[in-house]
Design a protein around this motif. Sequence first.
Motif, short mmCIF file in Angstrom:
data_model
loop_
_atom_site.label_atom_id
_atom_site.label_comp_id
_atom_site.label_asym_id
_atom_site.label_seq_id
_atom_site.Cartn_x
_atom_site.Cartn_y
_atom_site.Cartn_z
N PRO A 177 -31.16 -20.92 -13.24
CA PRO A 177 -30.85 -19.58 -13.76
C PRO A 177 -30.50 -18.57 -12.68
O PRO A 177 -29.75 -17.61 -12.94
N LEU A 178 -31.03 -18.73 -11.47
CA LEU A 178 -30.66 -17.82 -10.39
C LEU A 178 -29.21 -18.04 -9.98
O LEU A 178 -28.49 -17.09 -9.65
N ILE A 179 -28.77 -19.29 -10.02
CA ILE A 179 -27.36 -19.59 -9.73
C ILE A 179 -26.47 -18.97 -10.79
O ILE A 179 -25.45 -18.35 -10.48
N ALA A 180 -26.84 -19.13 -12.05
CA ALA A 180 -26.04 -18.58 -13.13
C ALA A 180 -25.95 -17.06 -13.05
O ALA A 180 -24.93 -16.47 -13.43
N ALA A 181 -27.02 -16.41 -12.58
CA ALA A 181 -27.05 -14.95 -12.52
C ALA A 181 -26.49 -14.39 -11.22
O ALA A 181 -26.38 -13.16 -11.07
N SER A 182 -26.11 -15.24 -10.28
CA SER A 182 -25.73 -14.78 -8.95
C SER A 182 -24.38 -14.06 -8.96
O SER A 182 -23.51 -14.32 -9.78
N ASP A 183 -24.22 -13.16 -8.00
CA ASP A 183 -22.92 -12.57 -7.73
C ASP A 183 -22.07 -13.51 -6.89
O ASP A 183 -20.85 -13.44 -6.91
N LEU A 184 -22.74 -14.37 -6.13
CA LEU A 184 -22.04 -15.35 -5.31
C LEU A 184 -22.98 -16.51 -5.03
O LEU A 184 -24.09 -16.30 -4.53
#
Length: 280
Positions: free
Chosen positions: A142-149
């Motif tokens: 989920p952190l990857i999905a929410a990342s700006d990059l």
Amino acid sequence: MALIVLASASGSPGVSTTALGLTLNWHRPVLLVDADPTGSSAVFAGYFHGTQEPTGGLINLALALREGTLAAALPRETLLLDPEAPAERAPWFLPGIRAHEQAPSLLPLWEPLAEQLRALDRNGQDVIVDAGRLGLAGWPQPLIAASDLTLLVTRSSLPALAGARSWAKMLRDQFAAVGGLSRLGLLLVDEDRRWPAMPTGVPRVRPYTPRHIAKALQISVAAAVGWDPEAAEVYSHGARKPRKFESSDLVRSYRTAVSLIHSVLTSNQAALAHPIGGRA
């Protein structure tokens, strides 16, 4: 505020060292999050060389989530990485788990934590996440999905690229599905800079150029950092800084990478504000 995630596909390309190096050379206040599901924080054992008392970190945040106090608990679990850094670019650290068996217990935490991390823009603070190796039990998808990059970290040799190919495709498909391919890039640990001479008759596994790597993995190269194991031990093992460390090729490559990453983020933000053929 920007949320940047660093992850690897296979092997040990240096995600943790690179994430720490970027954090300590960042241009704004920044929080480094140790979300590596393997546990045994490299920051405590390495950079702090065992002198810093660990906090509960993510495990305490998982408990706070159950109690409905995640937002209040987050600042209590962070540590200042460099007390000598100026306030306008102070680096902070959120510790991860201490053993891989704890990783599955973090699965309910990742999505609400992503919301809290994104809310740090009220403090003018960026976030760099060390996500470790992709696909392990409890990995912070989920952190990857929410990342700006999200930056897939890889070395530039053929074995490293072969190991990264399938995960590169998975990430491409994931970001393409939401129209976010511009939020995905490669961060190269450039082995070609310090490649040793090989004895006569021993074949060399040649590192590839950024252009070849981008073509092979079908992901653009956002930045590259130098391959200098001796200098990198300042970050990975808490080694004493060698003479002229701040002007070394490694530190200069980190600072250049920070600038390039910032350029990618700025370009993406501008594209969102002024979409082609549409209205903001």
